[in-house]
Design a protein around this motif. Structure first.
Motif, PDB file in Angstrom:
ATOM      1  N   SER A  83       0.805  -1.214   0.000  1.00 33.08           N
ATOM      2  CA  SER A  83       0.000   0.000   0.000  1.00 33.08           C
ATOM      3  C   SER A  83       0.842   1.269   0.000  1.00 33.08           C
ATOM      4  N   LEU A  84       2.105   1.154  -0.378  1.00 32.32           N
ATOM      5  CA  LEU A  84       2.939   2.348  -0.417  1.00 32.32           C
ATOM      6  C   LEU A  84       2.422   3.294  -1.491  1.00 32.32           C
ATOM      7  N   LYS A  85       2.251   4.546  -1.125  1.00 28.91           N
ATOM      8  CA  LYS A  85       1.666   5.524  -2.051  1.00 28.91           C
ATOM      9  C   LYS A  85       2.640   5.930  -3.152  1.00 28.91           C
ATOM     10  N   THR A  86       3.928   5.659  -2.957  1.00 25.71           N
ATOM     11  CA  THR A  86       4.927   6.082  -3.937  1.00 25.71           C
ATOM     12  C   THR A  86       5.020   5.138  -5.124  1.00 25.71           C
ATOM     13  N   ARG A  87       4.505   3.899  -4.996  1.00 25.15           N
ATOM     14  CA  ARG A  87       4.623   2.910  -6.065  1.00 25.15           C
ATOM     15  C   ARG A  87       3.291   2.238  -6.301  1.00 25.15           C
ATOM     16  N   PRO A  88       2.851   2.182  -7.551  1.00 25.44           N
ATOM     17  CA  PRO A  88       1.634   1.409  -7.834  1.00 25.44           C
ATOM     18  C   PRO A  88       1.970  -0.079  -7.895  1.00 25.44           C
ATOM     19  N   ILE A  89       0.942  -0.897  -7.893  1.00 24.13           N
ATOM     20  CA  ILE A  89       1.104  -2.350  -7.956  1.00 24.13           C
ATOM     21  C   ILE A  89       1.024  -2.761  -9.418  1.00 24.13           C
ATOM     22  N   ILE A  90       2.002  -3.528  -9.871  1.00 19.26           N
ATOM     23  CA  ILE A  90       2.048  -3.958 -11.273  1.00 19.26           C
ATOM     24  C   ILE A  90       1.371  -5.311 -11.420  1.00 19.26           C
ATOM     25  N   ARG A  91       0.548  -5.436 -12.447  1.00 18.88           N
ATOM     26  CA  ARG A  91      -0.139  -6.681 -12.749  1.00 18.88           C
ATOM     27  C   ARG A  91      -0.050  -6.923 -14.253  1.00 18.88           C
ATOM     28  N   SER A  92      -0.214  -8.176 -14.669  1.00 16.99           N
ATOM     29  CA  SER A  92      -0.145  -8.480 -16.098  1.00 16.99           C
ATOM     30  C   SER A  92      -1.057  -9.651 -16.437  1.00 16.99           C
ATOM     31  N   GLN A  93      -1.378  -9.738 -17.713  1.00 15.85           N
ATOM     32  CA  GLN A  93      -2.198 -10.829 -18.229  1.00 15.85           C
ATOM     33  C   GLN A  93      -1.701 -11.156 -19.631  1.00 15.85           C
ATOM     34  N   ILE A  94      -1.590 -12.433 -19.947  1.00 21.53           N
ATOM     35  CA  ILE A  94      -1.106 -12.855 -21.269  1.00 21.53           C
ATOM     36  C   ILE A  94      -2.282 -13.313 -22.125  1.00 21.53           C
ATOM     37  N   PHE A  95      -2.303 -12.816 -23.371  1.00 23.40           N
ATOM     38  CA  PHE A  95      -3.298 -13.218 -24.369  1.00 23.40           C
ATOM     39  C   PHE A  95      -2.555 -13.863 -25.528  1.00 23.40           C
ATOM     40  N   ARG A  96      -2.908 -15.099 -25.866  1.00 17.85           N
ATOM     41  CA  ARG A  96      -2.235 -15.816 -26.952  1.00 17.85           C
ATOM     42  C   ARG A  96      -3.041 -15.645 -28.230  1.00 17.85           C
ATOM     43  N   LEU A  97      -2.388 -15.057 -29.239  1.00 13.50           N
ATOM     44  CA  LEU A  97      -3.044 -14.800 -30.515  1.00 13.50           C
ATOM     45  C   LEU A  97      -2.304 -15.524 -31.634  1.00 13.50           C
ATOM     46  N   ASP A  98      -2.988 -15.647 -32.787  1.00  7.85           N
ATOM     47  CA  ASP A  98      -2.411 -16.300 -33.955  1.00  7.85           C
ATOM     48  C   ASP A  98      -1.053 -15.680 -34.305  1.00  7.85           C
ATOM     49  N   PRO A  99      -0.056 -16.493 -34.663  1.00  9.27           N
ATOM     50  CA  PRO A  99       1.273 -15.938 -34.958  1.00  9.27           C
ATOM     51  C   PRO A  99       1.307 -15.022 -36.181  1.00  9.27           C
ATOM     52  N   ASN A 100       0.285 -15.090 -37.048  1.00 12.29           N
ATOM     53  CA  ASN A 100       0.232 -14.228 -38.234  1.00 12.29           C
ATOM     54  C   ASN A 100      -0.590 -12.964 -38.000  1.00 12.29           C
ATOM     55  N   VAL A 101      -0.909 -12.668 -36.753  1.00 12.25           N
ATOM     56  CA  VAL A 101      -1.759 -11.537 -36.416  1.00 12.25           C
ATOM     57  C   VAL A 101      -1.066 -10.206 -36.724  1.00 12.25           C
ATOM     58  N   ASP A 102      -1.875  -9.173 -36.958  1.00 10.08           N
ATOM     59  CA  ASP A 102      -1.345  -7.807 -37.100  1.00 10.08           C
ATOM     60  C   ASP A 102      -0.913  -7.359 -35.703  1.00 10.08           C
ATOM     61  N   ILE A 103       0.393  -7.337 -35.460  1.00  8.53           N
ATOM     62  CA  ILE A 103       0.918  -7.089 -34.109  1.00  8.53           C
ATOM     63  C   ILE A 103       0.532  -5.708 -33.599  1.00  8.53           C
ATOM     64  N   ALA A 104       0.707  -4.687 -34.417  1.00  8.46           N
ATOM     65  CA  ALA A 104       0.389  -3.315 -33.988  1.00  8.46           C
ATOM     66  C   ALA A 104      -1.102  -3.174 -33.686  1.00  8.46           C
ATOM     67  N   GLY A 105      -1.955  -3.788 -34.528  1.00  2.88           N
ATOM     68  CA  GLY A 105      -3.399  -3.713 -34.309  1.00  2.88           C
ATOM     69  C   GLY A 105      -3.827  -4.430 -33.040  1.00  2.88           C
ATOM     70  N   ALA A 106      -3.244  -5.601 -32.770  1.00  2.00           N
ATOM     71  CA  ALA A 106      -3.589  -6.356 -31.558  1.00  2.00           C
ATOM     72  C   ALA A 106      -3.154  -5.600 -30.308  1.00  2.00           C
ATOM     73  N   LYS A 107      -1.949  -5.010 -30.349  1.00  2.00           N
ATOM     74  CA  LYS A 107      -1.490  -4.212 -29.208  1.00  2.00           C
ATOM     75  C   LYS A 107      -2.421  -3.030 -28.963  1.00  2.00           C
ATOM     76  N   ALA A 108      -2.819  -2.351 -30.051  1.00  2.00           N
ATOM     77  CA  ALA A 108      -3.721  -1.193 -29.917  1.00  2.00           C
ATOM     78  C   ALA A 108      -5.072  -1.613 -29.332  1.00  2.00           C
ATOM     79  N   ALA A 109      -5.578  -2.779 -29.735  1.00  2.00           N
ATOM     80  CA  ALA A 109      -6.862  -3.262 -29.217  1.00  2.00           C
ATOM     81  C   ALA A 109      -6.788  -3.525 -27.720  1.00  2.00           C
TER      82      ALA A 109
END
Length: 193
Positions: A83-109
């Motif tokens: 609960s330190l006010k100087t640092r937020p808590i980092i969280r992440s989630q992985i989404f597996r997409l087709d290897p031929n996907v438009d990378i920039a478009g998927a990141k933007a989405a």
């Protein structure tokens, strides 16, 4: 003399907790309302501080159980304060997409999906990274920051729901795990004739 020894042994834990409680009041590694993790050896306890007395610290666990930890144990433990006010808590989630996907478009989405979630911090800004390559998918790791440790699972649920919905809306599909099964014909036994 024997009575003094017996009394000293009987009061050992009480006095230890009292002095540890005084030390915790001066050091202030946490305050009421903070989310902390107390590690003693292999055991870890996570909870929100509800009360700090001269004898013990009371935590409300993530499962709504009240945990009373003797101050002597807490003073000797490793404490992580989320609960330190100087640092937020980092969280992440992985989404597996087709290897031929438009990378920039998927990141933007994915970034668009979390931009509408109030409890996700905008500073530091969320980001999406591709962490590795795989034959069947590309893992897009959505990294975001929150302030409320206790609400992280509810926020995570909202992040996943909105991200999956946004990906589907924009025509991106999650890659299912693929399992390749091969059947081999057993060799025929040799004839003995």
């Amino acid at each position: 003399a024997i009575f003094s020894v017996i009394l000293g042994l009987a009061l050992q834990d009480t006095l230890g907790n009292l002095f540890a409680g005084v030390a915790l009041q001066f050091d202030k590694p946490y305050e009421i309302g903070d989310w902390i993790e107390v590690s003693v050896g292999q055991q870890k306890v996570i909870g929100q501080v509800q009360e700090i007395t001269w004898r013990a610290t009371v935590l409300m666990a993530l499962t709504d159980e009240a945990l009373t930890l003797p101050n002597r144990s807490v003073a000797q433990a490793q404490i992580a304060n989320y609960s330190l006010k100087t640092r937020p808590i980092i969280r992440s989630q992985i989404f597996r997409l087709d290897p031929n996907v438009d990378i920039a478009g998927a990141k933007a989405a994915l970034l668009k999906a979390v931009s509408h979630i109030e409890r996700v911090r905008h500073t530091p800004a969320p980001m999406v990274l591709i962490t590795e390559t795989h034959d069947s998918w590309l893992p897009f790791k959505l990294i975001y920051f929150v302030e409320d440790f206790g609400a992280q699972w509810a926020i995570s649920d909202e992040v996943i729901s909105k991200a999956v919905s946004q990906l589907h809306t924009e025509g991106y599909k999650l890659s299912p795990p693929r399992l390749h099964v091969e059947s081999r014909k057993a060799p025929e036994p040799e004839s003995t004739a």
